[in-house]
Design an enzyme around this catalytic site. Structure first.
Site, PDB file in Angstrom:
ATOM      1  N   ASP A   1       0.917  -1.135   0.000  1.00 28.27           N
ATOM      2  CA  ASP A   1       0.000   0.000   0.000  1.00 28.27           C
ATOM      3  C   ASP A   1       0.954   1.180   0.000  1.00 28.27           C
ATOM      4  OD1 ASP A   1      -1.423   2.285   0.889  1.00 28.27           O
ATOM      5  OD2 ASP A   1      -3.017   0.974   1.620  1.00 28.27           O
ATOM      6  N   HIS A   2       1.117   1.831  -1.147  1.00 29.68           N
ATOM      7  CA  HIS A   2       2.255   2.752  -1.249  1.00 29.68           C
ATOM      8  C   HIS A   2       2.121   3.962  -0.312  1.00 29.68           C
ATOM      9  CE1 HIS A   2      -0.359   4.717  -4.192  1.00 29.68           C
ATOM     10  NE2 HIS A   2       0.300   5.818  -3.918  1.00 29.68           N
TER      11      HIS A   2
ATOM     12  N   HIS B   1      -5.865   2.742   1.209  1.00 29.42           N
ATOM     13  CA  HIS B   1      -5.045   3.864   1.674  1.00 29.42           C
ATOM     14  C   HIS B   1      -5.660   4.601   2.867  1.00 29.42           C
ATOM     15  CE1 HIS B   1      -3.048   2.917  -1.957  1.00 29.42           C
ATOM     16  NE2 HIS B   1      -3.852   3.571  -2.766  1.00 29.42           N
TER      17      HIS B   1
END
Ligand code: NAD
Length: 479
Positions: free
Chosen positions: A179-180, A242
Protein backbone atom coordinates in the site's frame (compact mmCIF):
# COMPACT_ATOMS: atom_id res chain seq x y z
CA UNK A 1 26.96 4.17 5.34
CA UNK A 2 24.32 2.21 3.49
CA UNK A 3 24.48 -1.54 4.02
CA UNK A 4 24.60 -3.33 0.73
CA UNK A 5 21.78 -5.82 0.11
CA UNK A 6 21.83 -8.85 -2.13
CA UNK A 7 18.92 -10.40 -4.04
CA UNK A 8 17.64 -11.55 -7.41
CA UNK A 9 14.46 -9.62 -8.25
CA UNK A 10 12.02 -11.32 -10.56
CA UNK A 11 9.58 -8.71 -11.77
CA UNK A 12 6.43 -10.10 -13.36
CA UNK A 13 5.13 -7.38 -15.65
CA UNK A 14 8.65 -6.07 -16.30
CA UNK A 15 7.55 -4.23 -19.44
CA UNK A 16 4.66 -2.47 -17.71
CA UNK A 17 3.87 1.02 -16.49
CA UNK A 18 4.45 0.42 -12.78
CA UNK A 19 7.82 -1.22 -13.38
CA UNK A 20 9.07 1.61 -15.58
CA UNK A 21 7.59 4.55 -13.67
CA UNK A 22 8.16 3.39 -10.10
CA UNK A 23 10.25 0.26 -9.67
CA UNK A 24 13.22 0.91 -11.97
CA UNK A 25 13.70 4.53 -10.82
CA UNK A 26 13.55 3.33 -7.18
CA UNK A 27 16.04 0.54 -7.82
CA UNK A 28 18.30 3.08 -9.51
CA UNK A 29 18.19 5.36 -6.46
CA UNK A 30 19.13 2.38 -4.29
CA UNK A 31 21.98 1.65 -6.68
CA UNK A 32 23.25 5.21 -6.43
CA UNK A 33 23.10 5.10 -2.64
CA UNK A 34 25.01 1.78 -2.50
CA UNK A 35 22.15 -0.25 -1.00
CA UNK A 36 22.19 -2.19 -4.26
CA UNK A 37 25.65 -2.48 -5.69
CA UNK A 38 27.34 -5.66 -6.86
CA UNK A 39 25.16 -8.45 -5.55
CA UNK A 40 21.84 -8.03 -7.28
CA UNK A 41 20.17 -8.72 -10.60
CA UNK A 42 16.73 -7.95 -11.98
CA UNK A 43 14.89 -10.35 -14.25
CA UNK A 44 12.06 -8.62 -16.05
CA UNK A 45 9.39 -10.91 -17.43
CA UNK A 46 6.51 -10.24 -19.77
CA UNK A 47 4.96 -11.93 -22.77
CA UNK A 48 6.85 -10.07 -25.48
CA UNK A 49 10.03 -11.65 -26.86
CA UNK A 50 12.56 -8.96 -25.94
CA UNK A 51 16.34 -9.31 -25.81
CA UNK A 52 18.33 -8.31 -22.72
CA UNK A 53 19.77 -5.40 -24.67
CA UNK A 54 16.38 -4.12 -25.72
CA UNK A 55 15.05 -4.45 -22.17
CA UNK A 56 18.04 -2.49 -20.84
CA UNK A 57 17.38 0.24 -23.38
CA UNK A 58 13.78 0.57 -22.17
CA UNK A 59 15.02 0.79 -18.58
CA UNK A 60 17.53 3.53 -19.45
CA UNK A 61 14.90 5.44 -21.44
CA UNK A 62 12.60 5.45 -18.40
CA UNK A 63 15.40 6.54 -16.07
CA UNK A 64 16.10 9.53 -18.28
CA UNK A 65 12.61 10.84 -17.51
CA UNK A 66 13.55 11.13 -13.84
CA UNK A 67 17.31 11.57 -13.60
CA UNK A 68 19.94 13.66 -15.31
CA UNK A 69 22.85 11.48 -14.26
CA UNK A 70 25.60 10.61 -16.64
CA UNK A 71 24.53 7.80 -18.96
CA UNK A 72 27.54 5.70 -17.90
CA UNK A 73 26.08 5.04 -14.46
CA UNK A 74 22.71 4.17 -16.00
CA UNK A 75 24.44 1.73 -18.32
CA UNK A 76 26.40 0.19 -15.47
CA UNK A 77 23.13 -0.20 -13.55
CA UNK A 78 21.34 -1.69 -16.55
CA UNK A 79 23.98 -4.47 -16.81
CA UNK A 80 22.21 -5.99 -13.82
CA UNK A 81 19.00 -6.32 -15.89
CA UNK A 82 17.95 -9.45 -17.78
CA UNK A 83 14.82 -10.31 -19.67
CA UNK A 84 12.84 -13.53 -19.86
CA UNK A 85 9.80 -13.86 -22.06
CA UNK A 86 7.14 -15.49 -19.96
CA UNK A 87 3.54 -16.59 -20.06
CA UNK A 88 2.11 -16.86 -16.57
CA UNK A 89 0.29 -20.12 -17.34
CA UNK A 90 3.18 -21.99 -18.95
CA UNK A 91 5.02 -24.26 -16.47
CA UNK A 92 8.03 -24.58 -18.78
CA UNK A 93 8.60 -20.85 -18.53
CA UNK A 94 8.93 -21.07 -14.75
CA UNK A 95 11.65 -23.70 -15.12
CA UNK A 96 13.53 -21.38 -17.49
CA UNK A 97 13.11 -18.57 -14.97
CA UNK A 98 14.37 -20.73 -12.14
CA UNK A 99 17.49 -21.67 -14.13
CA UNK A 100 18.20 -18.08 -15.10
CA UNK A 101 17.78 -16.91 -11.49
CA UNK A 102 20.18 -19.63 -10.28
CA UNK A 103 22.75 -18.67 -12.93
CA UNK A 104 22.53 -14.98 -12.02
CA UNK A 105 22.72 -15.82 -8.34
CA UNK A 106 26.09 -17.50 -9.00
CA UNK A 107 27.26 -14.66 -11.21
CA UNK A 108 26.33 -11.87 -8.79
CA UNK A 109 26.66 -13.84 -5.55
CA UNK A 110 23.15 -12.86 -4.49
CA UNK A 111 22.97 -15.14 -1.47
CA UNK A 112 20.05 -17.25 -2.86
CA UNK A 113 17.67 -14.43 -1.93
CA UNK A 114 14.65 -13.91 -4.14
CA UNK A 115 12.14 -11.08 -4.41
CA UNK A 116 9.16 -12.02 -6.59
CA UNK A 117 7.40 -8.80 -7.55
CA UNK A 118 3.88 -8.93 -8.98
CA UNK A 119 3.72 -5.86 -11.22
CA UNK A 120 1.14 -7.64 -13.29
CA UNK A 121 -2.67 -7.68 -13.60
CA UNK A 122 -4.26 -8.81 -10.31
CA UNK A 123 -5.98 -11.77 -11.98
CA UNK A 124 -2.51 -13.37 -12.35
CA UNK A 125 -1.31 -12.92 -8.74
CA UNK A 126 -2.60 -16.30 -7.54
CA UNK A 127 -1.48 -18.24 -10.65
CA UNK A 128 2.06 -16.89 -10.49
CA UNK A 129 2.41 -17.53 -6.75
CA UNK A 130 1.21 -21.12 -7.15
CA UNK A 131 3.63 -21.80 -10.02
CA UNK A 132 6.56 -20.31 -8.11
CA UNK A 133 5.88 -22.91 -5.47
CA UNK A 134 4.97 -25.90 -7.64
CA UNK A 135 7.85 -25.41 -10.09
CA UNK A 136 10.33 -25.17 -7.23
CA UNK A 137 11.59 -21.61 -7.71
CA UNK A 138 11.87 -20.99 -4.02
CA UNK A 139 15.44 -21.36 -2.79
CA UNK A 140 16.41 -23.32 0.29
CA UNK A 141 19.26 -21.18 1.62
CA UNK A 142 18.10 -17.58 1.12
CA UNK A 143 14.80 -15.78 1.63
CA UNK A 144 11.85 -15.88 -0.78
CA UNK A 145 9.64 -12.81 -0.53
CA UNK A 146 6.47 -12.29 -2.54
CA UNK A 147 5.44 -8.70 -3.25
CA UNK A 148 1.84 -8.08 -4.23
CA UNK A 149 0.55 -4.86 -5.74
CA UNK A 150 -2.89 -3.45 -5.24
CA UNK A 151 -5.74 -4.12 -5.67
CA UNK A 152 -5.89 -7.09 -3.32
CA UNK A 153 -9.33 -8.35 -4.38
CA UNK A 154 -12.40 -6.32 -5.26
CA UNK A 155 -14.52 -7.43 -2.31
CA UNK A 156 -14.18 -9.74 0.68
CA UNK A 157 -14.94 -12.92 -1.29
CA UNK A 158 -12.40 -12.28 -4.05
CA UNK A 159 -9.78 -11.12 -1.52
CA UNK A 160 -10.32 -14.37 0.46
CA UNK A 161 -9.98 -16.43 -2.70
CA UNK A 162 -6.80 -14.62 -3.73
CA UNK A 163 -5.36 -14.90 -0.26
CA UNK A 164 -6.18 -18.61 -0.17
CA UNK A 165 -4.26 -19.15 -3.43
CA UNK A 166 -1.26 -17.17 -2.28
CA UNK A 167 -1.24 -18.74 1.16
CA UNK A 168 -0.94 -22.20 -0.39
CA UNK A 169 2.37 -21.10 -1.93
CA UNK A 170 3.89 -18.62 0.56
CA UNK A 171 3.66 -18.29 4.35
CA UNK A 172 2.08 -15.00 5.50
CA UNK A 173 5.44 -13.83 6.88
CA UNK A 174 6.94 -13.86 3.36
CA UNK A 175 4.10 -11.88 1.78
CA UNK A 176 4.56 -8.13 1.30
CA UNK A 177 1.29 -6.50 0.24
CA UNK A 178 2.01 -3.02 -1.06
CA UNK A 179 0.00 0.00 0.00
CA UNK A 180 2.25 2.75 -1.25
CA UNK A 181 0.81 5.28 1.22
CA UNK A 182 2.58 3.26 3.91
CA UNK A 183 5.82 4.09 2.12
CA UNK A 184 5.24 7.84 2.41
CA UNK A 185 7.45 9.67 4.86
CA UNK A 186 4.73 11.37 6.87
CA UNK A 187 2.86 8.11 7.35
CA UNK A 188 6.09 6.42 8.46
CA UNK A 189 6.87 9.36 10.75
CA UNK A 190 3.50 9.38 12.54
CA UNK A 191 4.50 6.71 15.13
CA UNK A 192 7.63 8.77 15.94
CA UNK A 193 5.63 11.99 16.18
CA UNK A 194 3.26 10.24 18.57
CA UNK A 195 5.94 8.69 20.73
CA UNK A 196 8.01 11.90 20.97
CA UNK A 197 5.16 14.28 21.85
CA UNK A 198 3.62 13.08 25.09
CA UNK A 199 0.85 15.66 25.32
CA UNK A 200 -0.23 15.11 21.73
CA UNK A 201 -0.36 11.36 22.30
CA UNK A 202 -2.23 11.88 25.59
CA UNK A 203 -4.82 13.93 23.72
CA UNK A 204 -5.44 11.32 21.03
CA UNK A 205 -8.66 9.81 22.34
CA UNK A 206 -12.38 10.45 22.70
CA UNK A 207 -11.97 12.64 25.76
CA UNK A 208 -10.12 15.33 23.79
CA UNK A 209 -10.77 14.72 20.09
CA UNK A 210 -13.91 16.08 18.47
CA UNK A 211 -13.29 14.41 15.10
CA UNK A 212 -10.54 13.33 12.74
CA UNK A 213 -10.61 14.05 9.01
CA UNK A 214 -8.64 12.28 6.30
CA UNK A 215 -8.66 13.88 2.86
CA UNK A 216 -6.97 12.46 -0.24
CA UNK A 217 -7.94 14.93 -2.95
CA UNK A 218 -6.74 14.93 -6.52
CA UNK A 219 -7.11 17.68 -9.08
CA UNK A 220 -6.62 15.34 -12.05
CA UNK A 221 -9.33 13.14 -13.56
CA UNK A 222 -8.90 9.46 -14.44
CA UNK A 223 -6.50 10.36 -17.31
CA UNK A 224 -5.77 7.19 -19.31
CA UNK A 225 -6.94 4.82 -16.55
CA UNK A 226 -10.67 4.97 -17.34
CA UNK A 227 -10.82 1.24 -18.07
CA UNK A 228 -9.34 0.35 -14.69
CA UNK A 229 -11.46 2.94 -12.88
CA UNK A 230 -14.67 1.51 -14.33
CA UNK A 231 -13.96 -1.74 -12.47
CA UNK A 232 -13.01 0.02 -9.27
CA UNK A 233 -14.35 3.44 -8.28
CA UNK A 234 -12.89 5.55 -5.54
CA UNK A 235 -14.38 3.52 -2.67
CA UNK A 236 -12.34 0.46 -3.64
CA UNK A 237 -9.40 2.40 -5.06
CA UNK A 238 -8.74 4.70 -2.09
CA UNK A 239 -10.90 4.02 0.97
CA UNK A 240 -10.55 0.27 1.54
CA UNK A 241 -6.77 0.46 1.42
CA UNK A 242 -5.05 3.86 1.67
CA UNK A 243 -7.53 5.76 3.83
CA UNK A 244 -8.06 2.82 6.17
CA UNK A 245 -4.30 2.35 6.56
CA UNK A 246 -3.82 6.05 7.31
CA UNK A 247 -6.51 5.84 9.99
CA UNK A 248 -4.80 2.70 11.29
CA UNK A 249 -1.54 4.62 11.68
CA UNK A 250 -3.01 7.57 13.55
CA UNK A 251 -5.63 5.76 15.63
CA UNK A 252 -4.22 2.36 16.60
CA UNK A 253 -2.37 2.12 19.91
CA UNK A 254 1.21 3.22 19.39
CA UNK A 255 3.56 0.49 20.62
CA UNK A 256 6.80 1.55 22.26
CA UNK A 257 8.92 -0.62 20.01
CA UNK A 258 9.13 -0.99 16.22
CA UNK A 259 8.11 -4.62 16.49
CA UNK A 260 6.13 -5.41 13.33
CA UNK A 261 3.96 -8.04 15.02
CA UNK A 262 2.88 -5.65 17.78
CA UNK A 263 2.20 -2.80 15.37
CA UNK A 264 0.07 -5.02 13.16
CA UNK A 265 -1.72 -6.55 16.11
CA UNK A 266 -2.78 -3.07 17.24
CA UNK A 267 -3.92 -2.15 13.75
CA UNK A 268 -5.78 -5.37 13.36
CA UNK A 269 -7.50 -4.82 16.75
CA UNK A 270 -8.58 -1.36 15.61
CA UNK A 271 -10.00 -2.59 12.30
CA UNK A 272 -11.81 -5.47 13.92
CA UNK A 273 -13.62 -2.87 16.03
CA UNK A 274 -14.93 -0.93 13.00
CA UNK A 275 -18.54 -0.04 13.76
CA UNK A 276 -20.31 -1.89 11.00
CA UNK A 277 -23.04 -0.15 9.06
CA UNK A 278 -26.44 -1.76 8.61
CA UNK A 279 -27.61 -1.52 4.97
CA UNK A 280 -30.13 1.19 5.93
CA UNK A 281 -27.39 3.25 7.62
CA UNK A 282 -25.18 3.52 4.53
CA UNK A 283 -26.84 6.58 2.98
CA UNK A 284 -26.63 8.64 6.15
CA UNK A 285 -22.94 7.78 6.61
CA UNK A 286 -21.49 7.62 3.11
CA UNK A 287 -22.14 9.75 0.05
CA UNK A 288 -20.76 9.41 -3.48
CA UNK A 289 -20.22 11.64 -6.47
CA UNK A 290 -19.07 11.68 -10.07
CA UNK A 291 -17.43 14.62 -11.81
CA UNK A 292 -19.08 16.62 -14.52
CA UNK A 293 -17.41 19.15 -16.80
CA UNK A 294 -16.12 22.37 -15.18
CA UNK A 295 -17.84 25.77 -14.79
CA UNK A 296 -16.88 26.81 -18.30
CA UNK A 297 -17.82 23.49 -19.85
CA UNK A 298 -14.21 22.94 -20.97
CA UNK A 299 -13.22 19.83 -19.02
CA UNK A 300 -14.32 16.30 -19.89
CA UNK A 301 -16.96 14.87 -17.59
CA UNK A 302 -16.11 11.39 -16.25
CA UNK A 303 -18.66 9.84 -18.61
CA UNK A 304 -16.81 11.37 -21.57
CA UNK A 305 -13.42 9.94 -20.62
CA UNK A 306 -11.82 7.22 -22.75
CA UNK A 307 -12.90 3.67 -21.91
CA UNK A 308 -15.72 4.91 -19.66
CA UNK A 309 -19.37 4.00 -20.33
CA UNK A 310 -21.61 6.93 -21.33
CA UNK A 311 -24.02 5.99 -18.56
CA UNK A 312 -21.40 4.92 -16.01
CA UNK A 313 -22.46 4.96 -12.37
CA UNK A 314 -18.93 4.56 -11.04
CA UNK A 315 -18.14 7.06 -8.29
CA UNK A 316 -15.15 9.40 -8.55
CA UNK A 317 -15.83 10.99 -5.15
CA UNK A 318 -16.63 9.58 -1.76
CA UNK A 319 -17.11 11.09 1.67
CA UNK A 320 -18.02 9.13 4.74
CA UNK A 321 -18.15 8.85 8.48
CA UNK A 322 -16.34 5.91 10.06
CA UNK A 323 -16.55 4.99 13.74
CA UNK A 324 -14.84 2.49 16.01
CA UNK A 325 -16.17 0.57 18.99
CA UNK A 326 -13.11 0.93 21.18
CA UNK A 327 -12.66 2.49 24.57
CA UNK A 328 -10.28 4.98 23.07
CA UNK A 329 -12.33 6.09 20.07
CA UNK A 330 -16.01 5.32 20.56
CA UNK A 331 -18.10 8.38 19.72
CA UNK A 332 -15.39 10.08 17.63
CA UNK A 333 -16.26 10.36 13.94
CA UNK A 334 -13.46 9.76 11.44
CA UNK A 335 -14.57 11.70 8.39
CA UNK A 336 -12.95 10.54 5.17
CA UNK A 337 -13.01 12.05 1.74
CA UNK A 338 -11.36 11.30 -1.57
CA UNK A 339 -12.09 12.37 -5.10
CA UNK A 340 -10.84 13.22 -8.52
CA UNK A 341 -11.00 16.58 -10.30
CA UNK A 342 -11.29 18.51 -7.08
CA UNK A 343 -10.19 22.10 -6.73
CA UNK A 344 -6.67 21.23 -5.58
CA UNK A 345 -4.51 18.26 -4.82
CA UNK A 346 -4.09 17.68 -1.10
CA UNK A 347 -3.44 14.68 1.17
CA UNK A 348 -3.92 15.45 4.83
CA UNK A 349 -5.07 14.37 8.24
CA UNK A 350 -6.85 17.02 10.31
CA UNK A 351 -7.21 16.26 14.01
CA UNK A 352 -9.82 18.51 15.57
CA UNK A 353 -9.56 18.77 19.35
CA UNK A 354 -12.47 19.79 21.58
CA UNK A 355 -12.61 22.32 24.44
CA UNK A 356 -11.52 19.91 27.15
CA UNK A 357 -8.06 19.66 25.66
CA UNK A 358 -7.27 22.83 27.60
CA UNK A 359 -6.75 20.49 30.59
CA UNK A 360 -3.55 19.36 28.87
CA UNK A 361 -2.39 22.90 28.16
CA UNK A 362 -3.50 22.81 24.52
CA UNK A 363 -5.72 25.69 23.40
CA UNK A 364 -9.40 24.69 23.12
CA UNK A 365 -10.56 23.58 19.66
CA UNK A 366 -7.03 23.41 18.28
CA UNK A 367 -6.65 21.67 14.92
CA UNK A 368 -3.47 19.74 14.14
CA UNK A 369 -2.91 18.99 10.47
CA UNK A 370 -0.46 16.36 9.30
CA UNK A 371 0.29 16.95 5.63
CA UNK A 372 0.96 13.65 3.90
CA UNK A 373 2.74 15.42 1.04
CA UNK A 374 4.64 18.51 2.12
CA UNK A 375 2.85 21.69 0.99
CA UNK A 376 4.86 24.93 0.76
CA UNK A 377 7.58 23.23 2.80
CA UNK A 378 5.15 22.54 5.67
CA UNK A 379 4.46 19.15 7.15
CA UNK A 380 2.67 19.85 10.46
CA UNK A 381 0.25 22.74 10.95
CA UNK A 382 -1.42 23.98 14.12
CA UNK A 383 -4.59 25.90 13.28
CA UNK A 384 -3.32 26.27 9.72
CA UNK A 385 0.09 27.70 10.70
CA UNK A 386 3.47 25.95 10.57
CA UNK A 387 3.85 24.32 14.00
CA UNK A 388 7.07 26.24 14.66
CA UNK A 389 5.27 29.59 14.38
CA UNK A 390 1.97 28.63 15.97
CA UNK A 391 2.75 29.65 19.54
CA UNK A 392 1.93 26.23 21.00
CA UNK A 393 4.62 23.68 21.67
CA UNK A 394 2.78 20.43 22.34
CA UNK A 395 3.81 18.99 18.99
CA UNK A 396 7.06 19.12 17.10
CA UNK A 397 8.72 17.13 14.40
CA UNK A 398 11.18 14.82 16.17
CA UNK A 399 14.72 14.62 14.87
CA UNK A 400 14.56 10.86 14.50
CA UNK A 401 11.60 11.18 12.18
CA UNK A 402 13.67 13.05 9.66
CA UNK A 403 16.21 10.34 9.00
CA UNK A 404 15.25 9.55 5.46
CA UNK A 405 13.98 12.79 3.98
CA UNK A 406 13.50 12.79 0.22
CA UNK A 407 13.05 9.06 -0.10
CA UNK A 408 10.34 8.01 -2.55
CA UNK A 409 7.62 5.70 -1.22
CA UNK A 410 8.63 2.78 -3.45
CA UNK A 411 12.29 3.22 -2.58
CA UNK A 412 11.51 2.98 1.12
CA UNK A 413 9.28 -0.03 0.60
CA UNK A 414 11.90 -1.88 -1.45
CA UNK A 415 14.46 -1.31 1.34
CA UNK A 416 11.94 -2.77 3.79
CA UNK A 417 11.41 -5.81 1.55
CA UNK A 418 15.17 -6.37 1.29
CA UNK A 419 15.49 -5.99 5.07
CA UNK A 420 12.56 -8.27 5.92
CA UNK A 421 10.70 -5.44 7.67
CA UNK A 422 6.95 -5.93 7.32
CA UNK A 423 5.82 -2.89 9.34
CA UNK A 424 4.79 -0.88 6.29
CA UNK A 425 2.80 -3.55 4.46
CA UNK A 426 -0.78 -4.66 4.90
CA UNK A 427 -1.53 -7.94 6.57
CA UNK A 428 -4.39 -10.26 5.76
CA UNK A 429 -6.30 -9.69 9.02
CA UNK A 430 -6.43 -5.97 8.34
CA UNK A 431 -7.67 -6.49 4.78
CA UNK A 432 -10.36 -8.89 5.86
CA UNK A 433 -11.89 -6.38 8.29
CA UNK A 434 -11.67 -3.42 5.93
CA UNK A 435 -13.16 -5.31 2.97
CA UNK A 436 -16.05 -6.50 5.11
CA UNK A 437 -16.78 -2.90 6.06
CA UNK A 438 -16.49 -1.61 2.49
CA UNK A 439 -18.65 -4.40 1.02
CA UNK A 440 -21.72 -3.18 2.91
CA UNK A 441 -21.39 0.26 1.34
CA UNK A 442 -20.70 -1.11 -2.12
CA UNK A 443 -23.67 -3.49 -1.99
CA UNK A 444 -26.02 -0.73 -0.89
CA UNK A 445 -24.76 1.62 -3.61
CA UNK A 446 -24.98 -1.05 -6.31
CA UNK A 447 -28.65 -1.56 -5.46
CA UNK A 448 -29.54 2.10 -6.04
CA UNK A 449 -29.36 4.35 -9.07
CA UNK A 450 -27.27 7.46 -8.29
CA UNK A 451 -28.02 10.84 -9.78
CA UNK A 452 -24.74 11.33 -11.64
CA UNK A 453 -22.87 13.49 -12.53
CA UNK A 454 -23.31 15.59 -9.39
CA UNK A 455 -20.23 17.82 -8.99
CA UNK A 456 -18.35 20.18 -11.23
CA UNK A 457 -14.71 19.57 -12.08
CA UNK A 458 -12.61 22.00 -10.05
CA UNK A 459 -15.10 22.14 -7.17
CA UNK A 460 -14.92 20.62 -3.68
CA UNK A 461 -17.21 17.71 -4.61
CA UNK A 462 -20.98 17.32 -4.12
CA UNK A 463 -22.83 19.45 -1.54
CA UNK A 464 -23.83 16.29 0.30
CA UNK A 465 -20.21 16.02 1.53
CA UNK A 466 -20.66 19.26 3.50
CA UNK A 467 -24.03 18.18 4.85
CA UNK A 468 -22.60 14.91 6.12
CA UNK A 469 -20.57 16.87 8.70
CA UNK A 470 -23.02 19.72 9.30
CA UNK A 471 -25.51 17.19 10.62
CA UNK A 472 -23.14 16.56 13.54
CA UNK A 473 -22.24 20.23 14.01
CA UNK A 474 -18.83 19.73 12.30
CA UNK A 475 -17.28 21.07 9.14
CA UNK A 476 -14.37 20.17 6.88
CA UNK A 477 -11.15 21.85 7.89
CA UNK A 478 -9.75 21.76 4.35
CA UNK A 479 -12.39 23.68 2.44
P1 NAD B 1 0.59 -2.68 -17.37
O1 NAD B 1 -0.60 -3.12 -18.16
O2 NAD B 1 1.31 -1.46 -17.78
O3 NAD B 1 1.65 -3.87 -17.33
C1 NAD B 1 1.25 -5.21 -17.19
C2 NAD B 1 2.43 -6.13 -17.45
O4 NAD B 1 1.99 -7.49 -17.39
C3 NAD B 1 3.10 -5.96 -18.79
O5 NAD B 1 4.50 -6.09 -18.62
C4 NAD B 1 2.55 -7.14 -19.60
O6 NAD B 1 3.42 -7.54 -20.64
C5 NAD B 1 2.45 -8.20 -18.54
N1 NAD B 1 1.51 -9.27 -18.88
C6 NAD B 1 0.21 -9.13 -19.25
N2 NAD B 1 -0.32 -10.36 -19.50
C7 NAD B 1 0.63 -11.27 -19.25
C8 NAD B 1 0.69 -12.70 -19.32
N3 NAD B 1 -0.38 -13.45 -19.69
N4 NAD B 1 1.85 -13.34 -19.01
C9 NAD B 1 2.93 -12.60 -18.64
N5 NAD B 1 2.94 -11.25 -18.55
C10 NAD B 1 1.80 -10.59 -18.86
O7 NAD B 1 0.08 -2.59 -15.86
P2 NAD B 1 0.68 -1.69 -14.66
O8 NAD B 1 0.01 -0.38 -14.68
O9 NAD B 1 2.15 -1.73 -14.71
O10 NAD B 1 0.14 -2.45 -13.38
C11 NAD B 1 0.72 -3.65 -12.90
C12 NAD B 1 0.13 -3.98 -11.54
O11 NAD B 1 0.44 -2.94 -10.62
C13 NAD B 1 -1.39 -4.10 -11.53
O12 NAD B 1 -1.75 -5.06 -10.58
C14 NAD B 1 -1.85 -2.73 -11.03
O13 NAD B 1 -3.10 -2.78 -10.41
C15 NAD B 1 -0.74 -2.41 -10.05
N6 NAD B 1 -0.57 -0.97 -9.83
C16 NAD B 1 -0.15 -0.16 -10.83
C17 NAD B 1 0.05 1.19 -10.59
C18 NAD B 1 0.56 2.12 -11.66
O14 NAD B 1 0.84 3.27 -11.33
N7 NAD B 1 0.70 1.68 -12.88
C19 NAD B 1 -0.21 1.71 -9.30
C20 NAD B 1 -0.62 0.86 -8.29
C21 NAD B 1 -0.79 -0.49 -8.56
Amino acid sequence: MATEKSAIFIIFGGSGDLAHRKLYPSLFRLYKSGILKNHFAVIGTARRPWSDDYFRETVITSLKDYFDDDETIMEEFSKHFFYQSHDVNDSEHYIALKNLAAKLDDQFEAGHNRVYYMAIAPRFFGTVAEHLNSEGLKTKDGYNRLVIEKPFGRDLDSACELNGNIAKAFPEDDIYRIDHYLGKEMIQDIPHIRSNNDKFEEALNNKYVSNIQVTLAESLGVEDRGGYYETSGVLRDMVQNHIMQIIGTIASDNPESDDAKLIHQNKSDLFSSLKELAPDEVDSNFIRGQYDTDKLGDAKAYRQEDNVAEDSNIETFVAGKIEFNTKRWSGVPFYVRSGKRLQEKSSRIDIVFNEKVEELGIRPNTVVTLLIEKEDGNSILINGINYKDAGQDFIKFPEEAKFDKAREAYESLIIDILSGNRVHFTLWDELRSTWKYIDTIRESWDAQQPDFPNYLSGSMGPDAAEMLLERNGHSWIWD
